[in-house]
Design an enzyme around this catalytic site. Structure first.
Site, PDB file in Angstrom:
ATOM      1  N   LYS A 139       0.789  -1.206  -0.039  1.00  0.00           N
ATOM      2  CA  LYS A 139      -0.065  -0.124   0.042  1.00  0.00           C
ATOM      3  C   LYS A 139       0.951   1.293   0.135  1.00  0.00           C
ATOM      4  O   LYS A 139       0.397   2.406  -0.145  1.00  0.00           O
ATOM      5  CB  LYS A 139      -0.908  -0.113   1.165  1.00  0.00           C
ATOM      6  CG  LYS A 139      -2.071  -1.115   1.108  1.00  0.00           C
ATOM      7  CD  LYS A 139      -3.089  -0.919   2.053  1.00  0.00           C
ATOM      8  CE  LYS A 139      -2.638  -1.580   3.651  1.00  0.00           C
ATOM      9  NZ  LYS A 139      -2.216  -2.919   3.433  1.00  0.00           N
ATOM     10  N   HIS A 185      -4.945  -4.716  13.042  1.00  0.00           N
ATOM     11  CA  HIS A 185      -6.371  -4.688  13.285  1.00  0.00           C
ATOM     12  C   HIS A 185      -7.327  -5.886  13.469  1.00  0.00           C
ATOM     13  O   HIS A 185      -6.816  -6.830  13.450  1.00  0.00           O
ATOM     14  CB  HIS A 185      -6.574  -4.473  11.324  1.00  0.00           C
ATOM     15  CG  HIS A 185      -6.152  -3.490  10.571  1.00  0.00           C
ATOM     16  ND1 HIS A 185      -5.626  -3.302   9.414  1.00  0.00           N
ATOM     17  CD2 HIS A 185      -6.255  -2.161  11.037  1.00  0.00           C
ATOM     18  CE1 HIS A 185      -5.415  -2.270   9.106  1.00  0.00           C
ATOM     19  NE2 HIS A 185      -6.021  -1.512   9.905  1.00  0.00           N
ATOM     20  N   HIS A 229      -3.805 -14.044   9.279  1.00  0.00           N
ATOM     21  CA  HIS A 229      -2.362 -14.594   9.658  1.00  0.00           C
ATOM     22  C   HIS A 229      -1.889 -13.564  10.349  1.00  0.00           C
ATOM     23  O   HIS A 229      -1.733 -12.379   9.976  1.00  0.00           O
ATOM     24  CB  HIS A 229      -1.567 -15.302   8.808  1.00  0.00           C
ATOM     25  CG  HIS A 229      -0.202 -15.541   8.908  1.00  0.00           C
ATOM     26  ND1 HIS A 229       0.029 -16.839   9.046  1.00  0.00           N
ATOM     27  CD2 HIS A 229       1.059 -14.918   9.587  1.00  0.00           C
ATOM     28  CE1 HIS A 229       1.407 -17.094   9.272  1.00  0.00           C
ATOM     29  NE2 HIS A 229       1.892 -15.804   9.849  1.00  0.00           N
ATOM     30  N   HIS A 263      -0.487 -10.206  11.936  1.00  0.00           N
ATOM     31  CA  HIS A 263       0.541  -9.378  11.354  1.00  0.00           C
ATOM     32  C   HIS A 263       0.142  -7.932  12.123  1.00  0.00           C
ATOM     33  O   HIS A 263      -0.774  -7.793  12.594  1.00  0.00           O
ATOM     34  CB  HIS A 263       0.259  -9.115  10.002  1.00  0.00           C
ATOM     35  CG  HIS A 263      -1.097  -8.852   9.371  1.00  0.00           C
ATOM     36  ND1 HIS A 263      -2.217  -9.720   9.176  1.00  0.00           N
ATOM     37  CD2 HIS A 263      -1.811  -7.731   9.051  1.00  0.00           C
ATOM     38  CE1 HIS A 263      -3.237  -9.271   8.908  1.00  0.00           C
ATOM     39  NE2 HIS A 263      -3.118  -7.737   8.696  1.00  0.00           N
TER      40      HIS A 263
END
Length: 229
Positions: free
Chosen positions: A49, A125, A132, A134
Site C-alpha cells: 500500500k 487490525h 495470519h 501481522h
C-alpha cells in the site's frame, strides 16, 4: 458470538488454503526486495500500500533515507509463529514476540528511512485483512487503516496482556464490518436464529445518516455495521 460464529468462520479461512501466499512471503521466496527485517519469529517488509515508495528493484536502499515518500510510510510485520490468526489468539506468552516485532520494526524504519519511532504508530487490525497475525507500521501523517473502530495499538495490547494474560480471549471487542460480506451475513443469520433484535445481538445499523458519512469516506460502500462480539 465469537465462539459460535466468528471463530469457526476464521478457522474455515485458515483451513481453506487461501493463505498459502503468506508462507512464500515470510520464507522470503517472494517480495525479497521489500524485506527490511528477517527475524526467526517474524519479518518486516514494505507494505504494497506504500505506493509512493521508491522502486525497491531499481533504487538503491541508501536513497530511501529521508526520501520525500516517507510521509506515506507503511510497513508490515508478519509473524512466522503458527496458530495466531488474530488479536483474539494473543495471550501472555506472546508479549515478548510483540515487544520484539515492535522494537525491530521501529529500529529498521529509523535506520532505513530516517523516521524516528515517535513519528510511527504500530498497530493491529481487528478484523484483519487476512487471518495470519501481522502488525502495521505507519507514519503519523498516514492515517490509512488507523480508525478507532478497527485499529489497536501494539503498545496497548502489550499492556493489556501484562495485566491479564487472557485479556483478548475474554473481552468484548467492538468493530466495524461491511454489510453483505460473508462474516456479516453469518452474524445476521445467527441473529435471526436467536430471535433477538439487532441492538441486543450487538449489531447497530449504520444506514441512513451514518451510512452517508461512511459512503463519502470509504468510496460508496453499501453500508456497515458496528459489531460487538
Amino acid at each position: 458470538m465469537y465462539t459460535t460464529v466468528v471463530k469457526p468462520y476464521i478457522q474455515s479461512i485458515v483451513d481453506g488454503g487461501s493463505l498459502g501466499w503468506i508462507q512464500n512471503v515470510i520464507q522470503v521466496k517472494k517480495e525479497k526486495e521489500r524485506l527490511l527485517v528477517n527475524h526467526d519469529l517474524f519479518i518486516v517488509n514494505i507494505d504494497t500500500k506504500w505506493r509512493s515508495h521508491p522502486d525497491p528493484n531499481t533504487v538503491p536502499r541508501g536513497a530511501w533515507k529521508n526520501h520525500e515518500s516517507t510521509t506515506d510510510l507503511y510497513c508490515l510485520g508478519i509473524v512466522k509463529v503458527a496458530k495466531i490468526a488474530t488479536l483474539r489468539d494473543l495471550t501472555a506468552k506472546h508479549i515478548s514476540l510483540l515487544q520484539t516485532i515492535q522494537e525491530e520494526g521501529y529500529s529498521a524504519i529509523e535506520e532505513t528511512y530516517g523516521v524516528s519511532r515517535d513519528q510511527v504508530r504500530c498497530f493491529v487490525h481487528y478484523q484483519p485483512q487476512f487471518y495470519h497475525f501481522h502488525v502495521h507500521f505507519t507514519r503519523l501523517e498516514n492515517e490509512i487503516g488507523s480508525t478507532v473502530e478497527r485499529a489497536h495499538l501494539v503498545s496497548d495490547i502489550i499492556q493489556n496482556l501484562k495485566m491479564d494474560g487472557s485479556y483478548y480471549e475474554n473481552r468484548t471487542i467492538t468493530y466495524k464490518l461491511r454489510r453483505m460480506t460473508p462474516l456479516q451475513n453469518l452474524i445476521e443469520q445467527y441473529q435471526r436464529e436467536q430471535h433477538r433484535p439487532e441492538e441486543e445481538a450487538g449489531i447497530t445499523s449504520a444506514r441512513n445518516e451514518k451510512v452517508n458519512v461512511t459512503n463519502a469516506m470509504k468510496g460508496h460502500e453499501e453500508g456497515s455495521s458496528m459489531i460487538k462480539e
